[in-house]
Design an enzyme around this catalytic site. Structure first.
Site, PDB file in Angstrom:
ATOM      1  N   LYS A  24       0.710  -1.523  -0.015  1.00 59.62           N
ATOM      2  CA  LYS A  24       0.193   0.282   0.094  1.00 59.62           C
ATOM      3  C   LYS A  24       1.020   1.293  -0.076  1.00 59.62           C
ATOM      4  CE  LYS A  24      -3.980  -1.898   2.592  1.00 59.62           C
ATOM      5  NZ  LYS A  24      -4.891  -1.276   1.443  1.00 59.62           N
ATOM      6  N   ARG A  34     -10.181 -11.709   2.500  1.00 60.25           N
ATOM      7  CA  ARG A  34     -11.254 -12.193   1.848  1.00 60.25           C
ATOM      8  C   ARG A  34     -10.078 -14.499   1.713  1.00 60.25           C
ATOM      9  NH1 ARG A  34     -11.702  -9.273  -4.025  1.00 60.25           N
ATOM     10  NH2 ARG A  34     -11.310  -7.945  -2.420  1.00 60.25           N
TER      11      ARG A  34
HETATM   12  N1  BES Z   1      -7.597  -3.732   4.779  1.00 57.18           N
HETATM   13  C1  BES Z   1      -8.368  -3.546   3.437  1.00 57.18           C
HETATM   14  C2  BES Z   1      -9.393  -2.780   2.883  1.00 57.18           C
HETATM   15  C3  BES Z   1      -9.222  -1.028   2.999  1.00 57.18           C
HETATM   16  C4  BES Z   1      -8.927  -0.511   2.730  1.00 57.18           C
HETATM   17  C5  BES Z   1      -9.985  -0.559   3.583  1.00 57.18           C
HETATM   18  C6  BES Z   1      -8.727   0.668   2.942  1.00 57.18           C
HETATM   19  C7  BES Z   1     -10.628   0.409   5.046  1.00 57.18           C
HETATM   20  C8  BES Z   1      -9.707   1.711   3.731  1.00 57.18           C
HETATM   21  C9  BES Z   1      -8.640  -4.555   2.276  1.00 57.18           C
HETATM   22  O1  BES Z   1      -7.722  -5.861   3.389  1.00 57.18           O
HETATM   23  C10 BES Z   1      -7.955  -4.680   0.539  1.00 57.18           C
HETATM   24  O2  BES Z   1      -6.626  -3.804   0.678  1.00 57.18           O
HETATM   25  N2  BES Z   1      -8.480  -4.262  -0.452  1.00 57.18           N
HETATM   26  C11 BES Z   1      -8.056  -3.917  -1.612  1.00 57.18           C
HETATM   27  C12 BES Z   1      -8.906  -4.823  -2.578  1.00 57.18           C
HETATM   28  C13 BES Z   1      -7.856  -4.475  -3.791  1.00 57.18           C
HETATM   29  C14 BES Z   1      -6.788  -5.507  -4.076  1.00 57.18           C
HETATM   30  C15 BES Z   1      -9.243  -5.202  -5.016  1.00 57.18           C
HETATM   31  C16 BES Z   1      -8.499  -2.988  -1.481  1.00 57.18           C
HETATM   32  O3  BES Z   1     -10.086  -1.801  -1.608  1.00 57.18           O
HETATM   33  O4  BES Z   1      -8.092  -1.572  -2.059  1.00 57.18           O
HETATM   34 MN    MN Z   2      -5.708  -5.543   1.971  1.00 56.73          MN
END
Ligand code: BES
Ligand code: MN
Ligand code: ZN
Length: 486
Positions: free
Chosen positions: A270, A344
């Site tokens: 990230k 997931r």
């Molecule tokens: N924990 C995150 C989701 C999230 C992101 C919650 C920002 C709150 C704020 C999750 O594990 C994630 O990173 N999801 C990705 C999925 C994507 C790679 C398909 C996302 O939402 O960017």
């Molecule tokens: Mn994630």
């Protein structure tokens, strides 16, 4: 916090002895039922232009004439709903913050509608206002002195109000448990810490607890969960909590909470800004622990299982790489196209594990997608299920708990985005409808029971100056479970 209902005597609110009296004005016109001293005060304040009968307005009066209480706060609720009452109480509490109030009396004028839901809302607003995170900041301003809250109501309503206060207090303790847990930084709230929290709850309330480690999880074939954990030096935990409030034969409600104690994204790392907030990525797990806390206090006649897959998502020489294929406990293979879609991957194995309980329903709770935040913002949690009855029950519970959720689609067409040339499915489906394709991924593991998914990415915590966990959706979950009890 001690919550009580009181029926004021013949001399009314004026005779109440409390450190402060908070009077909620329901509606936006002069209340007809305000007793003389209050009515005079109100009229004067409005006529002088110091106070407006508009939702959200408050007025603090020191040593109010004609009242026994030394402090009076007026707070306007736009109408007589529990939601507006809660907002007015919260605003009113703001006005006495920092004052020496240990006993607060709360009353409502302008409406005789004082229901169980209002009482619960009061408990929620008060607990919310007095919560202070201190664990890694002992220098934080100490919590308000408030220790006793009395809610005035008509004698005829007092039984109902007492029930509401008791339920509200229990839910509030659950919410506090969840907030405290989720607010802990990632170096404190490790998978081991979550297991310890579960152990403390189990001891306190007599829940059954099992904590599975790497070897046990491997034996079960949880290849997908293990894949996420393998990049971290922190060992994974799989937590199984069981509350038995009904006959053993009765099918339980299973709650599955995402317990990523820190989400760096892994190799699909990230960006740095706001990455700290990924310590909240175990808010689903925290909400399961919080709900168990409330269950331990309320002891409803229902069986509940809590499942928490807990691990970190880290980049390292051992971490999963984009393109890696893993085998889930269900036997289905997954091509990990993005290591940041890890929630997931840990949930799918927990969902398969849930089958062994022959559940009445399974609800997973997860800070699953940023896309859900884009879709719904920070007010509603996303609700995904193809079961209309379950959706209705959960939406009812959400409404009742003032913990709103919004139903999202789960049509099979969305699953096409998950097709892979190298496995039964990919773990991501592109940018379009990201919250839905995440739910569709989970759905592939839930064909053997009734299932719903709550995406709480937008509701579990606040960012900015108010940064911190909200404890949502403990209220929703507790109400849903209570609705399933007999
Ligand atoms: N924990 C995150 C989701 C999230 C992101 C919650 C920002 C709150 C704020 C999750 O594990 C994630 O990173 N999801 C990705 C999925 C994507 C790679 C398909 C996302 O939402 O960017
Ligand atoms: Mn994630
Ligand atoms: Zn995550």
């Amino acid at each position: 916090m001690d919550f009580k209902s009181v029926a004021p005597g013949a001399s009314g609110l004026a005779a109440l002895s409390a450190d402060a009296l908070l009077v909620v004005v329901a509606g936006t016109s002069m209340p007809a039922d305000a007793e003389p001293a209050l009515a005079t005060l109100l009229r004067d304040a409005v006529n002088s232009g110091d106070f407006e009968l508009k939702a959200g307005r408050t007025l603090y009066v020191h040593r109010p004439a004609g009242l026994k209480a030394q402090r009076l706060v007026l707070a306007v609720a736009g109408d007589d709903s529990a939601k507006s009452f809660k907002a007015a109480v919260a605003a009113g509490l703001g006005a006495v913050k920092g004052l020496g109030v240990s006993h607060l009396a709360v009353a409502q004028v302008g409406s005789s509608r004082m229901t169980e839901v209002h009482a619960e809302a009061l408990a929620a607003a008060v607990s919310d206002a007095v919560y202070v995170y201190r664990h890694t900041k002992p220098s934080a301003p100490s919590a308000p002195r408030l220790s006793r809250v009395s809610l005035t109501c008509a004698k005829a309503d007092s039984t109902m109000v007492t029930v509401g206060l008791r339920r509200g207090a229990a839910v509030a303790r659950g919410v506090e448990t969840a907030r405290e847990c989720a607010n802990r930084p990632g170096n404190h709230a490790t998978p081991r810490f979550l297991a310890e929290q579960a152990r403390a709850l189990a001891r306190e309330h007599g829940f059954r607890l099992q904590v599975l480690d790497q070897a046990a999880v491997k034996k079960l074939g949880m290849g997908s969960f293990m894949a996420v954990a393998q990049g971290s030096d922190e060992p994974l935990k799989f937590i199984v909590l069981q509350y038995q409030g009904a006959a053993k034969a009765q099918a339980p409600v299973v709650l599955v909470g995402k317990g990523i104690t820190f989400d760096t994204g892994g190799i699909s790392i990230k960006p740095a800004p706001e990455m700290d907030e990924m310590k909240f990525d175990m808010s689903g797990a925290a909400s399961v622990l919080g709900t168990f806390k409330a269950l331990g206090e309320l002891k409803p006649q229902v069986n509940v299982v809590g499942l928490i897959p807990a691990c970190e998502n880290m980049p390292s020489g051992k971490a999963i790489k984009p393109g890696d294929v893993v085998k889930s406990m269900s036997g289905q293979t997954i091509e990990i196209l993005n290591t940041d879609a890890e929630g997931r991957l840990i949930l799918c194995d927990a969902l398969t594990y849930a089958e062994r309980f022959k559940p009445a329903a399974v609800i997973d709770i997860a800070t699953l997608t940023g896309a859900c935040v884009i879709a719904l913002g920070h007010h509603h949690s996303g609700l995904f299920t193809s079961d209309d009855e379950l959706a209705e029950d959960l939406l009812q519970a959400a409404k009742r708990a003032l913990d709103p959720a919004w139903r999202m689609p789960v049509d099979e067409e969305y699953a096409e985005a998950l097709k892979s040339n190298f496995a039964d499915m990919g773990n991501v489906g592109g940018r379009a409808g990201g919250a839905v394709t995440a739910a569709m991924f989970l759905k592939k593991f839930t064909t053997r029971y009734r299932w719903a998914h709550l995406d709480i990415a937008g509701t579990a915590w606040k960012s900015g100056a108010q940064k911190g966990a909200t404890g949502r959706p403990v209220a929703l979950l507790t109400h849903y479970i209570l609705s399933q009890a007999r």
